[in-house]
Write an enzyme that holds these catalytic residues in place. Sequence first.
Site, PDB file in Angstrom:
ATOM      1  N   ASP A  24      18.869 -12.324 -28.788  1.00 54.10           N
ATOM      2  CA  ASP A  24      18.977 -11.920 -27.720  1.00 54.10           C
ATOM      3  C   ASP A  24      18.778  -9.922 -27.523  1.00 54.10           C
ATOM      4  OD1 ASP A  24      20.251 -11.866 -24.033  1.00 54.10           O
ATOM      5  OD2 ASP A  24      21.702 -11.440 -25.361  1.00 54.10           O
ATOM      6  N   HIS A  41       9.608 -10.071 -24.287  1.00 54.00           N
ATOM      7  CA  HIS A  41      10.102 -11.051 -25.062  1.00 54.00           C
ATOM      8  C   HIS A  41       8.212 -10.910 -26.247  1.00 54.00           C
ATOM      9  CE1 HIS A  41      12.820 -12.193 -22.305  1.00 54.00           C
ATOM     10  NE2 HIS A  41      12.093 -12.127 -21.681  1.00 54.00           N
ATOM     11  N   LEU A 135      11.640 -26.222 -44.459  1.00 52.48           N
ATOM     12  CA  LEU A 135      12.430 -25.882 -43.380  1.00 52.48           C
ATOM     13  C   LEU A 135      12.407 -25.773 -41.943  1.00 52.48           C
ATOM     14  CD1 LEU A 135      14.546 -23.296 -42.739  1.00 52.48           C
ATOM     15  CD2 LEU A 135      12.063 -22.618 -41.484  1.00 52.48           C
TER      16      LEU A 135
HETATM   17  C1  IPE Z   1      20.988 -16.720 -24.146  1.00 48.02           C
HETATM   18  O1  IPE Z   1      21.057 -15.815 -23.419  1.00 48.02           O
HETATM   19  C2  IPE Z   1      20.032 -17.316 -23.998  1.00 48.02           C
HETATM   20  C3  IPE Z   1      19.092 -16.965 -25.488  1.00 48.02           C
HETATM   21  C4  IPE Z   1      19.388 -15.963 -26.227  1.00 48.02           C
HETATM   22  C5  IPE Z   1      18.186 -18.058 -25.084  1.00 48.02           C
HETATM   23  P1  IPE Z   1      21.163 -14.834 -22.571  1.00 48.02           P
HETATM   24  O2  IPE Z   1      20.574 -13.279 -22.521  1.00 48.02           O
HETATM   25  O3  IPE Z   1      21.161 -15.827 -21.224  1.00 48.02           O
HETATM   26  O4  IPE Z   1      22.399 -14.693 -22.537  1.00 48.02           O
HETATM   27  P2  IPE Z   1      23.716 -13.694 -21.158  1.00 48.02           P
HETATM   28  O5  IPE Z   1      23.580 -14.212 -20.002  1.00 48.02           O
HETATM   29  O6  IPE Z   1      23.848 -12.790 -21.683  1.00 48.02           O
HETATM   30  O7  IPE Z   1      25.066 -14.782 -21.919  1.00 48.02           O
HETATM   31  C1  IPE Z   2      16.941 -12.843 -24.771  1.00 48.31           C
HETATM   32  O1  IPE Z   2      16.502 -12.110 -24.466  1.00 48.31           O
HETATM   33  C2  IPE Z   2      15.542 -13.839 -24.267  1.00 48.31           C
HETATM   34  C3  IPE Z   2      15.914 -14.722 -23.651  1.00 48.31           C
HETATM   35  C4  IPE Z   2      17.198 -15.571 -22.843  1.00 48.31           C
HETATM   36  C5  IPE Z   2      14.877 -16.016 -23.019  1.00 48.31           C
HETATM   37  P1  IPE Z   2      16.459 -11.289 -23.140  1.00 48.31           P
HETATM   38  O2  IPE Z   2      15.787 -11.792 -22.178  1.00 48.31           O
HETATM   39  O3  IPE Z   2      17.998 -12.556 -22.469  1.00 48.31           O
HETATM   40  O4  IPE Z   2      17.295  -9.592 -23.106  1.00 48.31           O
HETATM   41  P2  IPE Z   2      18.456  -8.530 -22.331  1.00 48.31           P
HETATM   42  O5  IPE Z   2      19.897  -9.299 -22.792  1.00 48.31           O
HETATM   43  O6  IPE Z   2      18.166  -8.963 -21.040  1.00 48.31           O
HETATM   44  O7  IPE Z   2      18.071  -8.111 -23.042  1.00 48.31           O
HETATM   45 MG    MG Z   3      20.151 -11.788 -23.171  1.00 47.15          MG
END
Ligand code: IPE
Ligand code: IPE
Ligand code: MG
Length: 250
Positions: A24, A41, A135
Amino acid sequence: MTDELLGQIRLNGAAPRHVAIIMDGNGRWARERNLPRPFGHRAGMKAVREIVEGAIEAGVEVLTLFAFSEENWQRPPTEISALMSLLEEYIAKEAAELRDQGVVVHVLGERARLAPGARAAIDRVERDTRGGRRLALNLCISYSSRAELARAARLLAEEVLKGTKRLEDIDEEAVREKLYTAPWSDPDLLIRTSGELRISNFLLWQLAYTELYMTPVLWPDVTRRDLFQAILDYQRRDRRFGKVTAPAPP
Ligand code: IPE
Ligand code: IPE
Ligand code: MG
C-alpha cells in the site's frame, strides 16, 4: 548492511515460511512528487522485484502479495486501466527471470472480472513458471477475502447438493480446502506498508494466527532491508496459538 541483517536472520534460525504483504501507498508516493497516481504504481512494480529477490535470499518459501482488491474496481477507470497495463508489463518483463530464479507464480482472485489481455498474461506466467521450487509467488488480483469465503461456501453447498459431501463433513479443513490458498500453509507474517492499521479484506480466514507487522514506509520505497527487518522482528515474537508457553528454564 543488508548482509548483516541476513546473517542475523540465519543465526536466529527459521525464517517465516509464508509472508503475506499488503502493498500500500503507491498513490501517496506519487502525490508527494506531484505525479499522477499511475507513476506510483509503476514505482511499486520495481519494489515487487526487490521484495521477491529479498524473500528468496531470506529463505521464505511462499510470498503472497495483495496487488488489486475487488474493492479497487471502484477506482477511476483510468487508474484501473493503468494498473492492468502494468500487470501485463510486469509479466512480460519478469516471467523469464522469475522462472530462472525458481519462482512459481499463482494468481488468486476473481479472474472472470479481468480483461482478456490480463487473463491471457496471467495464464502465460502461471504456465511458464510451473515447476518452480524455490519460492511460490501468489499474486492476489481482483481478490477479496469475503468473496473467497462466499465462494468456498458455494462450492461446499454444491457438493452437498450433488451428494458427494455430507453436511456433517463440513468442518474447518473442508472450508480451508476450498480457499484459493488451499495449497499453502497460513501466512506466518503479514506486512502492511504505508502506515495503515487495517486488513482491508485480505486473507481474513488465513490470518487467524499470523504475526502482524505494520510499517510507515510507502510501498514504492520498500527495499529488502525493510523485509529483513520485519523478519527479524517476527523472529522475536512468541507465537502461542492460544496455548501457554513453557516457562524458560531457570
Ligand atoms: C489494499 O489497499 C489493497 C491492496 C493493497 C491491493 P487499499 O488502498 O485498497 O485499502 P484501503 O482502501 O486503504 O483500506
Ligand atoms: C496500493 O497503493 C496499490 C493498490 C491498491 C492497487 P494505493 O493505490 O492504494 O496507494 P494509496 O493508498 O492511495 O497511497
Ligand atoms: Mg491504498
